[in-house]
Scaffold this motif. Sequence first.
Motif, PDB file in Angstrom:
ATOM      1  N   ALA A  83       0.832  -1.288   0.006  1.00  0.00           N
ATOM      2  CA  ALA A  83       0.028   0.122   0.070  1.00  0.00           C
ATOM      3  C   ALA A  83       0.591   1.223  -0.110  1.00  0.00           C
ATOM      4  O   ALA A  83       0.610   2.160  -0.795  1.00  0.00           O
ATOM      5  N   PHE A  84       2.078   1.241   0.710  1.00  0.00           N
ATOM      6  CA  PHE A  84       2.845   2.459   0.948  1.00  0.00           C
ATOM      7  C   PHE A  84       3.699   2.681  -0.529  1.00  0.00           C
ATOM      8  O   PHE A  84       3.714   3.629  -1.010  1.00  0.00           O
ATOM      9  N   THR A  85       3.912   1.312  -1.206  1.00  0.00           N
ATOM     10  CA  THR A  85       4.519   1.633  -2.521  1.00  0.00           C
ATOM     11  C   THR A  85       3.636   2.270  -3.570  1.00  0.00           C
ATOM     12  O   THR A  85       4.148   2.912  -4.454  1.00  0.00           O
ATOM     13  N   HIS A  86       2.303   1.563  -3.557  1.00  0.00           N
ATOM     14  CA  HIS A  86       1.566   1.764  -4.584  1.00  0.00           C
ATOM     15  C   HIS A  86       1.234   3.355  -4.349  1.00  0.00           C
ATOM     16  O   HIS A  86       0.885   4.237  -5.295  1.00  0.00           O
ATOM     17  N   VAL A  87       1.268   4.063  -3.026  1.00  0.00           N
ATOM     18  CA  VAL A  87       0.812   5.522  -2.743  1.00  0.00           C
ATOM     19  C   VAL A  87       2.143   6.338  -3.271  1.00  0.00           C
ATOM     20  O   VAL A  87       1.844   7.251  -4.016  1.00  0.00           O
ATOM     21  N   HIS A  88       3.174   5.866  -3.024  1.00  0.00           N
ATOM     22  CA  HIS A  88       4.435   6.387  -3.224  1.00  0.00           C
ATOM     23  C   HIS A  88       4.670   6.503  -4.904  1.00  0.00           C
ATOM     24  O   HIS A  88       4.886   7.742  -5.307  1.00  0.00           O
ATOM     25  N   ASP A  89       4.343   5.431  -5.398  1.00  0.00           N
ATOM     26  CA  ASP A  89       4.451   5.514  -7.009  1.00  0.00           C
ATOM     27  C   ASP A  89       3.633   6.165  -7.626  1.00  0.00           C
ATOM     28  O   ASP A  89       3.956   6.826  -8.561  1.00  0.00           O
ATOM     29  N   LEU A  90       2.503   6.479  -7.297  1.00  0.00           N
ATOM     30  CA  LEU A  90       1.251   7.223  -7.884  1.00  0.00           C
ATOM     31  C   LEU A  90       1.758   8.614  -7.671  1.00  0.00           C
ATOM     32  O   LEU A  90       1.650   9.529  -8.677  1.00  0.00           O
ATOM     33  N   SER A  91       2.353   8.956  -6.475  1.00  0.00           N
ATOM     34  CA  SER A  91       2.868  10.337  -6.209  1.00  0.00           C
ATOM     35  C   SER A  91       3.822  10.786  -7.282  1.00  0.00           C
ATOM     36  O   SER A  91       3.867  11.795  -7.598  1.00  0.00           O
ATOM     37  N   VAL A  92       4.826   9.919  -7.500  1.00  0.00           N
ATOM     38  CA  VAL A  92       5.960  10.190  -8.142  1.00  0.00           C
ATOM     39  C   VAL A  92       5.716  10.174  -9.502  1.00  0.00           C
ATOM     40  O   VAL A  92       6.060  11.181 -10.316  1.00  0.00           O
ATOM     41  N   ALA A  93       4.753   9.232 -10.087  1.00  0.00           N
ATOM     42  CA  ALA A  93       4.376   9.310 -11.289  1.00  0.00           C
ATOM     43  C   ALA A  93       3.344  10.746 -11.707  1.00  0.00           C
ATOM     44  O   ALA A  93       3.380  11.122 -13.040  1.00  0.00           O
ATOM     45  N   HIS A  94       3.134  11.376 -10.656  1.00  0.00           N
ATOM     46  CA  HIS A  94       2.199  12.545 -11.139  1.00  0.00           C
ATOM     47  C   HIS A  94       3.182  13.707 -10.611  1.00  0.00           C
ATOM     48  O   HIS A  94       2.583  14.922 -10.274  1.00  0.00           O
ATOM     49  N   GLY A  95       4.389  13.678 -10.690  1.00  0.00           N
ATOM     50  CA  GLY A  95       5.355  14.820 -10.850  1.00  0.00           C
ATOM     51  C   GLY A  95       5.691  15.108  -9.310  1.00  0.00           C
ATOM     52  O   GLY A  95       6.569  16.112  -8.977  1.00  0.00           O
ATOM     53  N   GLN A  96       5.458  14.275  -8.451  1.00  0.00           N
ATOM     54  CA  GLN A  96       5.887  14.577  -6.827  1.00  0.00           C
ATOM     55  C   GLN A  96       7.469  14.051  -6.831  1.00  0.00           C
ATOM     56  O   GLN A  96       7.686  12.987  -7.334  1.00  0.00           O
ATOM     57  N   PRO A  97       8.265  14.567  -6.068  1.00  0.00           N
ATOM     58  CA  PRO A  97       9.658  14.032  -5.776  1.00  0.00           C
ATOM     59  C   PRO A  97       9.501  12.677  -4.748  1.00  0.00           C
ATOM     60  O   PRO A  97       8.629  12.731  -4.220  1.00  0.00           O
ATOM     61  N   HIS A  98      10.498  12.001  -4.798  1.00  0.00           N
ATOM     62  CA  HIS A  98      10.514  10.860  -4.308  1.00  0.00           C
ATOM     63  C   HIS A  98      10.099  10.937  -2.713  1.00  0.00           C
ATOM     64  O   HIS A  98       9.320  10.066  -2.195  1.00  0.00           O
ATOM     65  N   TRP A  99      10.794  11.807  -2.099  1.00  0.00           N
ATOM     66  CA  TRP A  99      10.801  11.942  -0.767  1.00  0.00           C
ATOM     67  C   TRP A  99       9.157  12.470  -0.272  1.00  0.00           C
ATOM     68  O   TRP A  99       8.672  11.893   0.731  1.00  0.00           O
ATOM     69  N   ILE A 100       8.439  13.157  -1.143  1.00  0.00           N
ATOM     70  CA  ILE A 100       7.303  13.572  -0.975  1.00  0.00           C
ATOM     71  C   ILE A 100       6.264  12.425  -1.302  1.00  0.00           C
ATOM     72  O   ILE A 100       5.163  12.256  -0.565  1.00  0.00           O
ATOM     73  N   GLY A 101       6.591  11.627  -2.314  1.00  0.00           N
ATOM     74  CA  GLY A 101       5.854  10.224  -2.447  1.00  0.00           C
ATOM     75  C   GLY A 101       5.941   9.475  -1.193  1.00  0.00           C
ATOM     76  O   GLY A 101       5.018   8.987  -0.861  1.00  0.00           O
ATOM     77  N   TRP A 102       7.056   9.464  -0.475  1.00  0.00           N
ATOM     78  CA  TRP A 102       7.092   8.661   0.539  1.00  0.00           C
ATOM     79  C   TRP A 102       6.220   9.286   1.728  1.00  0.00           C
ATOM     80  O   TRP A 102       5.593   8.745   2.458  1.00  0.00           O
ATOM     81  N   ALA A 103       6.292  10.497   1.759  1.00  0.00           N
ATOM     82  CA  ALA A 103       5.540  11.225   2.931  1.00  0.00           C
ATOM     83  C   ALA A 103       3.971  11.081   2.680  1.00  0.00           C
ATOM     84  O   ALA A 103       3.194  10.936   3.650  1.00  0.00           O
ATOM     85  N   ASN A 104       3.616  10.986   1.361  1.00  0.00           N
ATOM     86  CA  ASN A 104       2.060  10.985   1.030  1.00  0.00           C
ATOM     87  C   ASN A 104       1.801   9.556   1.463  1.00  0.00           C
ATOM     88  O   ASN A 104       0.715   9.279   1.737  1.00  0.00           O
ATOM     89  N   ALA A 105       2.555   8.569   1.107  1.00  0.00           N
ATOM     90  CA  ALA A 105       2.354   7.232   1.482  1.00  0.00           C
ATOM     91  C   ALA A 105       2.226   7.062   3.146  1.00  0.00           C
ATOM     92  O   ALA A 105       1.446   6.402   3.676  1.00  0.00           O
ATOM     93  N   VAL A 106       3.138   7.647   3.918  1.00  0.00           N
ATOM     94  CA  VAL A 106       2.991   7.866   5.145  1.00  0.00           C
ATOM     95  C   VAL A 106       1.702   8.279   5.619  1.00  0.00           C
ATOM     96  O   VAL A 106       1.162   7.666   6.608  1.00  0.00           O
ATOM     97  N   ALA A 107       1.416   9.480   5.177  1.00  0.00           N
ATOM     98  CA  ALA A 107       0.355  10.133   5.837  1.00  0.00           C
ATOM     99  C   ALA A 107      -0.943   9.292   5.439  1.00  0.00           C
ATOM    100  O   ALA A 107      -1.725   9.246   6.218  1.00  0.00           O
ATOM    101  N   VAL A 108      -1.228   8.858   4.175  1.00  0.00           N
ATOM    102  CA  VAL A 108      -2.452   8.172   3.782  1.00  0.00           C
ATOM    103  C   VAL A 108      -2.577   6.976   4.791  1.00  0.00           C
ATOM    104  O   VAL A 108      -3.384   6.611   5.243  1.00  0.00           O
ATOM    105  N   GLU A 109      -1.388   6.090   4.812  1.00  0.00           N
ATOM    106  CA  GLU A 109      -1.589   4.613   5.452  1.00  0.00           C
ATOM    107  C   GLU A 109      -1.653   5.027   6.932  1.00  0.00           C
ATOM    108  O   GLU A 109      -2.489   4.249   7.426  1.00  0.00           O
ATOM    109  N   LEU A 110      -0.779   5.647   7.444  1.00  0.00           N
ATOM    110  CA  LEU A 110      -0.597   5.831   8.907  1.00  0.00           C
ATOM    111  C   LEU A 110      -1.896   6.572   9.500  1.00  0.00           C
ATOM    112  O   LEU A 110      -2.526   6.429  10.679  1.00  0.00           O
TER     113      LEU A 110
END
Length: 192
Positions: A25-52
Amino acid sequence: MTARTESAVRLVILLAIGTMAGAAAFTHVHDLSVAHGQPHWIGWANAVAVELMAIYLGLELRARRRAGRPVGLVASLLVAFALLSLAAQVAGAEPSVWGWIVAAVPSLAFLALVKVVLSNAPVTPPAVKPQQPTLHRTEEPASATAPEPVRLTEPAAPAVPVPPAVVSAPAAVLPPRGVVQPNRPHVVGIIR
């Protein structure tokens, strides 16, 4: 199998499913964020925010229910974050029904696991009702001085003449306050 062994097996399964579903779930949120123009660290931040956030909201929902507080906003937020997680899973999937179902499995498993763990409330014994006071008739010790008897006096003539159809009844005679009559049980809380 003993209860202790069963608890250990359940914990291992819980950790395995939680780790794998959470990672997917974290990876999918990260990959979607990165695919839509976000830097990798923001992709992980989005994943952490959504899942946690989904986990935190589940805990908050449980705490509010225990405290008897309203849960509407927290439940709405939990549904919103669960839908965000599911949307991230499905967005990267093959555009078919099976593709969407298979992509949603990690998020659904993770959310189901959180729900099962959070709904596993400890069993509390039923609340003990406070004992009701029992009324016992107790004999009051005779006081050294007897209460003075109440003397009735003739009522004064009314200033306004009373019509003949109205007959006045004598007033009820009550004992002085604090005196318990031996032929009546003493009841606390009666207002005279």
